[in-house]
Design an enzyme around this catalytic site. Structure first.
Site, PDB file in Angstrom:
ATOM      1  N   PHE A 155       0.853  -1.193   0.000  1.00 39.34           N
ATOM      2  CA  PHE A 155       0.000   0.000   0.000  1.00 39.34           C
ATOM      3  C   PHE A 155       0.883   1.235   0.000  1.00 39.34           C
ATOM      4  O   PHE A 155       1.745   1.382   0.865  1.00 39.34           O
ATOM      5  CB  PHE A 155      -0.935   0.044   1.217  1.00 39.34           C
ATOM      6  CG  PHE A 155      -1.837   1.250   1.169  1.00 39.34           C
ATOM      7  CD1 PHE A 155      -3.020   1.225   0.445  1.00 39.34           C
ATOM      8  CD2 PHE A 155      -1.484   2.435   1.815  1.00 39.34           C
ATOM      9  CE1 PHE A 155      -3.836   2.346   0.362  1.00 39.34           C
ATOM     10  CE2 PHE A 155      -2.303   3.558   1.730  1.00 39.34           C
ATOM     11  CZ  PHE A 155      -3.483   3.518   1.008  1.00 39.34           C
ATOM     12  N   ASP A 158       9.418   2.512   1.625  1.00 37.24           N
ATOM     13  CA  ASP A 158       8.294   3.284   2.152  1.00 37.24           C
ATOM     14  C   ASP A 158       8.238   3.052   3.664  1.00 37.24           C
ATOM     15  O   ASP A 158       7.890   1.963   4.123  1.00 37.24           O
ATOM     16  CB  ASP A 158       7.006   2.826   1.461  1.00 37.24           C
ATOM     17  CG  ASP A 158       5.779   3.603   1.928  1.00 37.24           C
ATOM     18  OD1 ASP A 158       5.866   4.311   2.945  1.00 37.24           O
ATOM     19  OD2 ASP A 158       4.723   3.476   1.264  1.00 37.24           O
ATOM     20  N   LYS A 186       2.872  10.022   8.223  1.00 36.87           N
ATOM     21  CA  LYS A 186       2.217   9.589   9.459  1.00 36.87           C
ATOM     22  C   LYS A 186       2.843  10.203  10.724  1.00 36.87           C
ATOM     23  O   LYS A 186       2.546  11.349  11.018  1.00 36.87           O
ATOM     24  CB  LYS A 186       2.133   8.065   9.497  1.00 36.87           C
ATOM     25  CG  LYS A 186       1.150   7.558   8.409  1.00 36.87           C
ATOM     26  CD  LYS A 186       0.601   6.174   8.646  1.00 36.87           C
ATOM     27  CE  LYS A 186      -0.634   5.895   7.824  1.00 36.87           C
ATOM     28  NZ  LYS A 186      -0.409   5.375   6.475  1.00 36.87           N
TER      29      LYS A 186
HETATM   30  C1  LIG Z   1      -0.637   5.590   4.971  1.00 40.13           C
HETATM   31  C2  LIG Z   1       0.356   5.106   4.007  1.00 40.13           C
HETATM   32  C3  LIG Z   1       0.603   5.772   2.789  1.00 40.13           C
HETATM   33  C4  LIG Z   1      -0.216   6.944   2.340  1.00 40.13           C
HETATM   34  O1  LIG Z   1      -0.059   8.052   3.190  1.00 40.13           O
HETATM   35  P1  LIG Z   1      -1.187   9.190   3.239  1.00 40.13           P
HETATM   36  O2  LIG Z   1      -0.636  10.183   4.237  1.00 40.13           O
HETATM   37  O3  LIG Z   1      -2.464   8.558   3.647  1.00 40.13           O
HETATM   38  O4  LIG Z   1      -1.256   9.799   1.894  1.00 40.13           O
HETATM   39  C5  LIG Z   1       1.605   5.293   1.979  1.00 40.13           C
HETATM   40  N1  LIG Z   1       2.347   4.230   2.342  1.00 40.13           N
HETATM   41  C6  LIG Z   1       2.150   3.577   3.500  1.00 40.13           C
HETATM   42  C7  LIG Z   1       3.023   2.422   3.859  1.00 40.13           C
HETATM   43  C8  LIG Z   1       1.145   3.980   4.366  1.00 40.13           C
HETATM   44  O5  LIG Z   1       0.922   3.299   5.497  1.00 40.13           O
END
Ligand SMILES: *Cc1c(COP(=O)(O)O)cnc(C)c1O
Length: 395
Positions: A138, A223, A252
């Site tokens: 994701f 990520d 986050k």
């Molecule tokens: C939450 C998340 C995203 C997206 O971040 P947003 O601030 O919601 O745009 C991308 N990668 C990972 C691993 C995430 O947990």
């Protein structure tokens, strides 16, 4: 306003893209949230791995209030003091080279993808470079981030997505190797898959991908949006693997509630990718967001948050392992530190989440069958004990 009135108003005017839990949160203190009727919830969700410091941290709140009174926004046409300082702290914590601040995780992914394509373009002048992403990953909902998100349910209605994306199996090095072509410019993955169901990368896998990337001058994008910022027991999850990414994405907990993300480049990538005119954002790196980032790093250092996660994370693992032993419908625990998942079989995980809420505990789901815990990083062992008690009551 009463809870039902608030919910009705939101449903009337806000586009229905979420099936929200029937709770109206009003305020928080420490690791507890309170709804408009005054009911208390022990928070093991932290606004999806965001509010690492807990609610009402005085240093954090005061720093934001001071910055609001001073200057909130300038645009990127001018310098501001918090941006340079926030960047310095992020660079020192990661050992990388340069930062670009965004307003969300998704935008950090967009920037990382663009930097990778630009790096490859500068090398050979071609415009057909490919990126390898992982199944069950994701990375966000924009067209670029969605294109590297390995979930066809999220992708299908929005095709065509961006081209040149190939998918491999997470934790399967041969499957990554099988997707490499002479056009591959990057491999993107979460160090610990979050939304997909809490799967940490196997050390051999991550090291193997890194070696492959080095051999072929492919960029490794990690990520760390969910698993970074101390959550696994090191500042960034990759630091435990001895594998450095070429590009890292953060968001986050980076701002602990103020919307801010970043993509961070190592020296090689910083020196051979984006230049003036290539990328931009109006809000990104604004003084308020960067005052939050700067203060978050200060508090992490002063309150030894990462060390605390190592200790309380080990305790949480131990207590969750005992639950897996005890209950047949709990198949497995996965995770690291304070990003943990329990695999639930034979009953819907959503029902447990709702029951937990009734019992004053906020937990969330991941994938289709995983109960996810991503609490504020400041939880104590006593909070873990209370969570276990409330969770068992909800079984
Ligand atoms: C939450 C998340 C995203 C997206 O971040 P947003 O601030 O919601 O745009 C991308 N990668 C990972 C691993 C995430 O947990």
């Amino acid at each position: 306003m009463k809870a039902n009135e608030i919910m009705e108003k939101s449903e009337q005017y806000v586009l229905h893209t979420y099936n929200r839990y029937p709770v109206v949160l009003d305020h928080g203190k420490g690791v507890r949230l309170y709804d408009v009727d005054g009911r208390e919830y022990l928070d093991f969700a932290a606004g999806i791995a965001v509010f690492a410091l807990g609610y009402g941290n005085e240093t954090y709140n005061q720093a934001l209030k001071d910055q609001i009174d001073k200057l909130i926004h300038t645009s990127n046409l001018y310098y501001n003091e918090p941006m340079g300082e926030a960047a310095e702290k992020l660079i020192k914590a990661s050992g990388m080279d340069k930062v670009f601040f965004t307003n969300s995780g998704t935008e950090a992914i967009e920037g990382a993808l663009k930097a990778a394509r630009k790096y490859a373009y500068l090398k050979d002048g071609n415009t057909d470079h490919e990126i390898i992403a992982m199944n069950h990953s994701f990375h966000g909902r924009s067209m670029g981030a969605l294109s590297v998100t390995g979930n066809t349910h999220y992708q299908d209605p929005f095709r065509p997505l961006i081209g040149g994306i190939r998918f491999a199996e997470f934790n399967n090095l041969d499957s990554v190797k099988a997707q490499v072509t002479e056009k591959t410019c990057a491999v993107i993955m979460e160090t610990v898959q979050g939304e997909g169901g809490i799967y940490p990368a196997d050390p051999e896998f991550l090291r193997g991908v890194k070696a492959l990337c080095e051999e072929k001058d492919i960029l490794l994008i990690l990520d760390e949006i969910q698993c970074g910022m101390g959550r696994t027991g090191s500042m960034f999850a990759w630091q435990e693997y001895g594998v450095e990414p070429d590009i890292m994405t953060c968001a986050k907990a980076l701002g602990c509630g103020i919307p801010v993300g970043a993509f961070v480049l190592n020296k090689k990538t910083a020196e051979h990718s984006l230049v003036p005119g290539d990328h931009g954002t109006t809000y990104g790196g604004n003084p308020l967001a960067c005052a939050a980032v700067r203060t978050v790093f200060d508090i992490f250092e002063k309150e030894k948050i990462v060390e605390h996660v190592q200790e309380v994370g080990a305790y949480l693992e131990q207590r969750l392992n005992a639950l897996v032993e005890k209950y047949d419908f709990l198949a497995q625990r996965r995770g690291k530190g304070l990003i943990q998942g329990l695999v639930v079989t034979g009953r819907p995980v959503g029902e447990i989440v709702l029951k937990a809420m009734e019992n004053g505990l906020l937990v969330i789901t991941a994938g289709t069958d995983v109960l996810r815990m991503v609490p504020p990083l400041v939880i104590s062992k006593a909070d873990v004990d209370e969570m276990i008690e409330k969770l068992e009551k909800s079984f």
